[in-house]
Write an enzyme that holds these catalytic residues in place. Structure first.
Site: not given
Ligand code: UDX
Length: 433
Positions: A155, A249-250, A257, A260, A35, A153
Site C-alpha cells: 500500500e 525491512f530492517l 501492522g 497483511c 462503492k 503490492l
Molecule cells: C505487505 C507486503 O510488503 C506486500 O508485499 C504484500 O503484498 C502485502 O503486505 P503492506 O502491508 O502494504 O505490504 O506494507 P509494508 O510496506 O510491507 O509494511 C508492513 C508493516 O511493516 C508496516 O506496519 C510497516 O510500518 C512495517 N515495517 C516495514 C517495519 O516495521 N519495518 C520495516 O523495515 C518495514
C-alpha cells in the site's frame, strides 16, 4: 483481452486499473453498490497515490467498467481474477476465512458460458485450487481452469509495485493457461516464476511472514542495542551490506501492522497447527511484535519522570504506515490505547487517516497541523513508520522548542537527528540507539 476482476478492494482495483491501462477490457464486479456508485463518479474509496487518476483515465476510455452483476460480466470474460478478502479472524493463529472466495467462485461458475481461466489473487492456503475446482464443478458444466497469481503490492506504492514488480509468480498446472497468463503479463517487467498453484500460494505466505520476521529480528536487536550501547541504525546498515541479508525491512520501530502481515502470520500458524506442526518461530514473532508497544510506553513513562498521567502526548501518524489512510492493525492504535490506559491525554495528527481513525479511537483530539497539536504539549511521539510523512520528518524543532510545554521526543522510528535535538534541549529517545 476481456478480463473480469471480482472485488474492488486494494488488490482488485489496482489489478483492474493496471490491466485496463494496457488496453485490456476490464470489468470489476463489486457487491457493494455504494462503492460502485463512487467508483463510477471517479472516487476511489481509499487513499493510494496515482490510483484515482489511473481509474479515471481508463474509465473514460471505457477500458474499465464497474458492475455488481456476475451475469453481465462473466460470460464475456477470458480471464477472471478473484481478489476478494480472506481475513483471519483470530489473529493469534487461525484459519483464513474463505467464505467470500467460495461465494465468488460459485457465482462465477453459475454464470460461465465459455471456457475461462479463473485466477486466484487472494491470499489462500496451499491446496485451495484443487478444492475450488471440485466446488465449482457443482455449479457448471462449462470447462474452466484455475491458476494462482499472488499479489505482492505494498500500500502506498501499489502502482509502482504493480507496473514494476520484483517478480510475477504464475502457479498453474496447464501449459495453455500458463502461456495465456504469460501473454497477459507481457507488458509487465520483472522475473517470472512458473510453478504449481500450491507453491504459488505458499510463496505468498512465505514472503508475507518472512518479512515481518526480519522486522521483528531488528526490533529485538534494537532492544539489545539499547542495553549494550550499540546503535541499531549502524548495525542494520552493516548487516544489510551483506547481499544474503539485504538492507530492506530492517527498520526498527513500533512493530509491523497492516492488513497483511498480522493476518498472514496468524494464518500460517493456524495452517501449520492443522497440519500437525507447531510453528514456534512465527508464534515468537507475534508475541515479540505485541511487546514492542509496551517497550515504548515504558520509555515514555521514564522520560516523564515515571508517570504519563495527564500528560499531553501528540502522536504523529495514525495509519499503519505513512502514505496510506489504512488503519488496519495500525500500531498507532495499539499505542494510543495503551497510553490512554496510563492516563495520557492524546492529540493525534495524520494527513489522510483521521476520518478512519475516528472510527477506532475515543477521547482523541485530532489535528491536521502538527504545530497546532504540539502547542502546549508534553510529548511528541512518532506513530506510523518507518519512513514517515515528509511534514513530520522535517518539523522545525526550533519553533517547537518555543511552543511545546514539555520537551520530550519519542522518535519511535529513528527519523530525527538525535544530537541536534539534544543540543536544542529536547529529552530524546529513539529505538535501539
Ligand atoms: C505487505 C507486503 O510488503 C506486500 O508485499 C504484500 O503484498 C502485502 O503486505 P503492506 O502491508 O502494504 O505490504 O506494507 P509494508 O510496506 O510491507 O509494511 C508492513 C508493516 O511493516 C508496516 O506496519 C510497516 O510500518 C512495517 N515495517 C516495514 C517495519 O516495521 N519495518 C520495516 O523495515 C518495514
Amino acid at each position: 483481452m476481456n478480463l473480469t476482476i471480482i472485488g474492488a478492494g486494494y488488490v482488485g482495483l489496482v489489478t483492474g486499473a493496471v490491466f485496463s491501462d494496457f488496453g485490456n477490457k476490464v470489468r470489476i464486479i463489486e457487491i457493494d453498490q455504494e462503492k460502485i456508485k463512487k467508483l463510477k463518479k471517479g472516487e476511489v474509496p481509499f487513499y493510494e497515490p496515482g490510483l484515482k487518476e489511473l481509474v479515471a483515465k481508463n474509465t473514460a476510455k471505457k477500458n474499465l467498467q464497474f458492475t455488481n452483476s456476475y451475469q453481465e460480466a462473466i460470460p464475456k470474460s477470458e480471464i477472471i481474477f478473484v481478489c476478494v478478502g480472506t481475513p483471519t479472524k483470530n489473529l493469534q493463529g487461525g484459519k483464513p476465512d474463505l467464505s467470500y472466495l467460495y461465494e465468488a467462485t460459485k457465482s462465477i461458475a453459475e454464470n460461465l458460458k465459455e471456457p475461462a481461466i479463473i485466477v486466484v489473487k487472494s491470499t489462500v492456503p496451499p491446496g485451495t485450487n484443487m478444492k475450488l475446482a471440485e466446488w465449482m464443478k457443482k455449479f457448471t458444466k462449462v470447462d474452466f481452469n484455475l491458476a494462482s497469481v499472488p499479489e505482492f503490492l505494498k500500500e502506498g506504492t501499489a502502482l509502482e509495485d504493480s507496473f514494476h514488480p520484483s517478480r510475477v509468480v504464475i502457479g498453474a498446472e496447464n501449459k495453455l493457461v500458463i502461456k495465456k497468463l504469460l501473454l497477459l503479463h507481457k507488458k509487465i517487467p520483472g522475473k517470472r516464476l512458473i510453478c504449481n498453484s500450491s507453491s504459488a500460494q505458499m510463496i505468498k505466505y512465505a514472503s508475507n511472514t518472512f518479512l515481518p520476521m526480519k522486522i521483528t529480528f531488528a526490533n529485538s536487536l534494537a532492544i539489545l542495542c539499547e542495553k549494550l550501547g550499540a546503535d541499531i541504525k549502524e548495525v542494520t546498515k552493516g548487516m544489510g551490506m551483506d547481499k544474503r541479508i539485504g538492507p530492506l525491512f530492517l527498520d526498527a520501530g513500533l512493530g509491523y501492522g497492516g492488513s497483511c502481515f498480522p493476518k498472514d502470520i496468524a494464518a500460517l500458524v493456524g495452517l501449520a497447527e492443522n497440519a500437525g506442526f507447531d510453528f514456534k518461530l512465527m508464534k515468537a514473532v507475534q508475541k515479540t511484535n505485541e511487546e514492542m508497544i509496551n517497550h515504548f510506553v515504558r520509555k515514555t513513562e521514564k522520560l516523564c519522570q515515571g508517570s504519563i498521567k495527564d500528560k499531553v502526548i501528540v502522536v504523529l501518524g495514525l495509519a499503519f504506515k505513512p502514505g496510506t489512510s489504512d488503519m488496519r492493525e495500525s500500531r498507532s492504535v495499539s499505542l494510543i490505547k495503551e497510553l490512554q490506559k496510563k492516563g495520557a491525554l492524546i492529540r493525534a495528527c495524520d494527513p489522510v487517516a483521521i476520518p478512519e481513525a475516528k472510527k477506532l479511537l475515543t477521547n482523541v483530539e485530532y489535528f491536521l497541523d502538527p504545530y497546532k497539536a504540539l502547542e502546549g504539549a508534553d510529548v511528541l511521539m512518532v506513530g506510523s513508520g518507518p519512513y514517515s510523512w515528509e511534514e513530520y520528518k522535517n518539523l522545525d524543532f526550533v519553533k517547537l522548542k518555543k511552543i511545546m510545554k514539555g520537551k520530550v521526543v519519542i522518535d519511535s522510528w529513528n527519523i530525527y537527528n538525535k544530537d541536534k535535538l539534544k543540543k536544542l534541549g529536547f529529552t530524546y529517545e529513539g529505538i535501539g540507539r
